[in-house]
Design a protein around this motif. Structure first.
Motif, short mmCIF file in Angstrom:
data_model
loop_
_atom_site.label_atom_id
_atom_site.label_comp_id
_atom_site.label_asym_id
_atom_site.label_seq_id
_atom_site.Cartn_x
_atom_site.Cartn_y
_atom_site.Cartn_z
N SER A 167 0.84 -1.20 0.00
CA SER A 167 0.00 0.00 0.00
C SER A 167 0.87 1.25 0.00
CB SER A 167 -0.92 0.00 1.23
OG SER A 167 -0.16 0.09 2.42
N TRP A 168 0.19 2.38 -0.18
CA TRP A 168 0.81 3.69 -0.01
C TRP A 168 0.23 4.34 1.24
CZ3 TRP A 168 -0.47 1.61 -4.66
CH2 TRP A 168 0.48 1.62 -5.67
N LYS A 169 1.01 5.15 1.88
CA LYS A 169 0.52 5.89 3.05
C LYS A 169 0.26 7.33 2.64
CE LYS A 169 2.14 4.81 7.02
NZ LYS A 169 0.88 4.23 7.58
N ALA A 170 -0.99 7.75 2.80
CA ALA A 170 -1.37 9.12 2.47
C ALA A 170 -1.33 9.97 3.73
CB ALA A 170 -2.77 9.16 1.87
N LEU A 171 -0.73 11.14 3.64
CA LEU A 171 -0.59 12.06 4.77
C LEU A 171 -1.46 13.28 4.51
CD1 LEU A 171 3.31 11.90 5.01
CD2 LEU A 171 1.66 10.45 6.20
N LEU A 172 -2.31 13.63 5.46
CA LEU A 172 -3.21 14.76 5.33
C LEU A 172 -2.75 15.89 6.24
CD1 LEU A 172 -6.56 12.81 5.33
CD2 LEU A 172 -5.75 14.25 3.46
N TYR A 173 -2.60 17.08 5.66
CA TYR A 173 -2.25 18.28 6.42
C TYR A 173 -3.38 19.29 6.23
CZ TYR A 173 2.41 16.22 5.71
OH TYR A 173 3.48 15.38 5.64
N SER A 174 -3.82 19.92 7.32
CA SER A 174 -4.93 20.87 7.22
C SER A 174 -4.47 22.28 7.53
CB SER A 174 -6.06 20.47 8.18
OG SER A 174 -5.64 20.61 9.52
N ASP A 175 -5.22 23.23 7.00
CA ASP A 175 -5.00 24.65 7.28
C ASP A 175 -6.37 25.32 7.34
OD1 ASP A 175 -4.29 27.25 7.49
OD2 ASP A 175 -3.23 27.40 5.59
N PHE A 176 -7.12 24.99 8.40
CA PHE A 176 -8.45 25.55 8.59
C PHE A 176 -8.40 26.72 9.56
CE2 PHE A 176 -9.66 21.09 7.59
CZ PHE A 176 -10.45 21.34 6.49
N PHE A 177 -8.98 27.86 9.18
CA PHE A 177 -9.18 28.99 10.07
C PHE A 177 -7.89 29.38 10.80
CE2 PHE A 177 -13.00 26.17 10.30
CZ PHE A 177 -13.69 26.82 9.31
N ASN A 178 -6.79 29.34 10.03
CA ASN A 178 -5.49 29.75 10.56
C ASN A 178 -5.01 28.83 11.69
OD1 ASN A 178 -3.26 31.45 10.46
ND2 ASN A 178 -4.01 32.66 12.19
N ASP A 179 -5.41 27.54 11.61
CA ASP A 179 -5.04 26.58 12.64
C ASP A 179 -4.73 25.25 11.96
OD1 ASP A 179 -4.81 24.94 14.89
OD2 ASP A 179 -6.23 26.16 16.01
N VAL A 180 -3.54 24.68 12.22
CA VAL A 180 -3.13 23.46 11.51
C VAL A 180 -3.49 22.20 12.27
CG1 VAL A 180 -1.21 24.64 10.40
CG2 VAL A 180 -0.82 23.43 12.56
N LYS A 181 -3.92 22.29 13.51
CA LYS A 181 -4.14 21.09 14.30
C LYS A 181 -5.56 20.56 14.20
CE LYS A 181 -5.22 23.61 18.58
NZ LYS A 181 -6.65 23.34 18.60
N LEU A 182 -6.42 21.20 13.44
CA LEU A 182 -7.82 20.80 13.43
C LEU A 182 -8.03 19.45 12.75
CD1 LEU A 182 -9.68 24.15 12.74
CD2 LEU A 182 -9.15 23.05 14.90
N PHE A 183 -7.32 19.18 11.68
CA PHE A 183 -7.51 17.91 10.99
C PHE A 183 -6.20 17.47 10.35
CE2 PHE A 183 -8.68 14.91 7.79
CZ PHE A 183 -9.77 14.24 8.31
N ASN A 184 -5.56 16.49 10.93
CA ASN A 184 -4.37 15.89 10.37
C ASN A 184 -4.43 14.39 10.60
OD1 ASN A 184 -3.49 18.76 11.43
ND2 ASN A 184 -2.13 18.24 9.75
N GLY A 185 -4.01 13.62 9.62
CA GLY A 185 -4.06 12.18 9.79
C GLY A 185 -3.37 11.44 8.68
N THR A 186 -3.31 10.12 8.83
CA THR A 186 -2.72 9.25 7.80
C THR A 186 -3.72 8.19 7.41
OG1 THR A 186 -1.76 7.80 9.48
CG2 THR A 186 -0.39 9.62 8.69
N VAL A 187 -3.73 7.84 6.13
CA VAL A 187 -4.64 6.82 5.61
C VAL A 187 -3.84 5.88 4.72
CG1 VAL A 187 -6.82 6.41 4.42
CG2 VAL A 187 -6.43 8.60 5.54
N ASP A 188 -4.03 4.58 4.88
CA ASP A 188 -3.38 3.60 4.01
C ASP A 188 -4.20 3.41 2.74
OD1 ASP A 188 -1.18 3.04 5.60
OD2 ASP A 188 -2.26 1.55 6.79
N LEU A 189 -3.52 3.42 1.58
CA LEU A 189 -4.16 3.21 0.29
C LEU A 189 -3.69 1.87 -0.27
CD1 LEU A 189 -3.55 6.77 -1.24
CD2 LEU A 189 -5.42 6.03 0.26
N PRO A 190 -4.43 0.79 -0.05
CA PRO A 190 -4.00 -0.54 -0.53
C PRO A 190 -3.94 -0.60 -2.05
CG PRO A 190 -5.76 -0.71 1.11
CD PRO A 190 -5.69 0.73 0.69
N TYR A 191 -2.97 -1.35 -2.55
CA TYR A 191 -2.82 -1.50 -4.01
C TYR A 191 -4.11 -2.03 -4.62
CZ TYR A 191 -1.10 -3.16 -8.52
OH TYR A 191 -0.93 -3.38 -9.86
N LYS A 192 -4.70 -3.04 -3.96
CA LYS A 192 -5.91 -3.67 -4.49
C LYS A 192 -7.04 -2.66 -4.64
CE LYS A 192 -9.18 -7.43 -3.60
NZ LYS A 192 -9.56 -8.52 -2.67
#
Length: 484
Positions: A167-192
């Motif tokens: 799989s690939w690992k997707a990294l999410l970075y957010s920039d909501f309302f001048n704040d970066v901590k509101l939504f950040n996370g990682t998601v696995d994207l399986p080849y299948k």
């Protein structure tokens, strides 16, 4: 010695701080908005540094790949650019709508404080503004906003393919309302899940499975290194007021990852991974009295959490059923009663069109009843004015079809049916049409390809009816009636 080290440290810190402050001041000068926080600037710089390094790696790999491989990657890069524009147009970013709603609330609070200098708290002027403020808070809490990683508010980056996890690992970075901590996370994207059963990339039909798999990974890795949006995230969220002055609760309700070229769903963050966070809009404006703040203090979090869960659950459930494309916003069962007239065209009638040669074939009463939003059954009673035997006869039939509703008023459908005509013939029809709905009124345009089987010609029930056992012909119809 200690003072010298402290002086060096302070001097170094100030040297590092100057560029950050310069970026913030430049942003404020050009945009007229409050400059981003240092955390936002630091995150953006980190993403730029990451992109620069992966781009350097890609440039090195370009030299090692064949011309055919590099050409294939460029083809897909162009495809992704085109598809990402269409995806962004289909899913508009609503983050600015949320920000405008928050600003309206904060402005109302500022007005309450300003009017409070001249009016009593129980005056009609203050009471009116307070009621309006509560209405705006309630309206904000009921809304769900959508954004994507194709917008400036969310950045999605993927690591190189991991062979151990396939799989690939997707990294999410957010920039909501001048704040970066509101939504950040990682998601696995399986080849299948990423490639599924079909392979849209060109040039693989002559390749073996292992070579195809290698080429898929090579293309995906290359697109990710070039920061091309081969995949995109769709995030929905809600905003509600929180405990402190000008504090709001950010509640993510959904996060899904889609492939950009064909909008195939790949992965999502589970409900447990969608963590709620809060943020404060500056400057903080407090309009509650000290007594009210004290009364709400022990109850606010418990009550708001309970309210949030209840509203978020309703919003999330409704969102699951709501299509992402506005053309399919609402689906309606095909329930209609209408009268139609049609003209027939036999194979030997294909000649230059002449309106004078158009003759009435039959008049039909059509009744359709939706089994679901997409499937329907129907019945037909017809007067065959100029049938296959050139005699007027009656007919009765049934049909089964599939329909879809576009823009709430256009309903294309396909159907198949069978009818018995009283001149001892059986007609099987395959066709379709379009309903155009105006409230309860309906206009219909239809087409059918028909096979007329003459029972009489087969079993000699009436000697005067002599023709081919099977006739094939087309019908074109128009109609009008009612729907509900």
């Amino acid at each position: 010695m200690g003072k010298t080290l402290l002086s060096v440290f302070i001097f170094t810190f100030l040297i590092c701080l100057v560029p950050v402050m310069a970026v913030a001041q430049e942003y404020e000068r050009h945009s007229g908005e409050k400059p981003p926080s240092y955390a936002v600037i630091a995150q953006n710089e980190s993403i730029k540094k990451r992109d620069s390094e992966t781009e350097r790696q890609e440039n090195l790999l370009v030299q090692t790949r064949s011309d055919a491989q590099n050409e294939l990657i460029q083809i897909n890069k162009k495809l992704i650019a085109e598809k990402s524009e269409k995806a962004l147009a289909a899913i508009p970013d609503q983050t600015d709508d949320a920000l405008q709603a928050i600003r309206k609330i904060e402005k109302l609070k500022t007005n309450i404080l300003r009017f409070g200098q001249y009016y009593d708290v129980l005056s009609p002027e203050i009471q009116s503004l307070t009621e309006e403020l509560e209405e705006e808070y309630a309206a904000l809490a009921q809304k769900t906003f959508t954004t994507t990683s194709l917008s400036p508010h969310v950045t999605l980056r993927c690591d190189t393919y991991d062979e151990s996890s396939d799989s690939w690992k997707a990294l999410l970075y957010s920039d909501f309302f001048n704040d970066v901590k509101l939504f950040n996370g990682t998601v696995d994207l399986p080849y299948k899940e990423f490639f599924g059963k079909r392979n849209p990339f060109a040039g693989y039909k002559k390749s073996g499975k292992e070579e195809m798999r290698y080429n898929n990974i090579m293309i995906a890795d290359s697109l990710f290194r070039m920061a091309q949006p081969a995949v995109y995230a769709v995030i929905t969220f809600r905003i509600v007021r929180w405990k402190e002055a000008s504090e709001y609760r950010f509640i993510p309700t959904r996060c899904e990852i889609y492939r950009t070229d064909n909008n195939t769903f790949i992965a999502k963050l589970s409900k447990d991974e969608l963590q709620k966070t809060s943020f404060i809009m500056l400057p903080q404006v407090e309009v509650r009295t000290a007594v009210r703040k004290e009364e709400e203090a022990p109850l606010t979090e418990k009550q708001l959490e309970k309210k949030d869960e209840k509203i978020a659950s309703k919003v999330s459930d409704s969102y699951v059923e709501k299509p992402r494309f506005p053309a399919f916003d609402k689906q309606f069962k095909r329930r209609a009663i209408f009268i139609s007239v049609d003209t027939s065209l036999y194979p030997d009638d294909f000649r230059p069109f002449d309106l004078k040669l158009v003759t009435l074939n039959s008049i039909k009463l059509n009744m359709d009843f939706g089994l679901s939003d997409y499937f329907f059954v129907g019945g037909i009673m017809e007067y065959d004015y100029n049938g296959a035997h050139k005699n007027a006869d009656y007919g009765f039939g049934v049909n089964l079809g599939l329909n879809v509703t576009l823009f709430n008023s256009i309903r294309p459908y396909i159907q198949t049916g069978v009818s018995f005509i009283t001149d001892y013939s059986l007609v099987t029809t395959v066709g379709g049409g379009v309903d155009i709905v105006f409230g309860k009124l309906l206009l219909n345009v239809g087409y059918g390809y028909n096979w007329n089987y003459d029972i009489n010609a087969r079993f000699k029930l009436k000697k005067e009816h002599e023709r081919d056992t099977l006739l094939q012909y087309q019908t074109f119809s128009i109609g009008a009636g009612f729907t509900w």
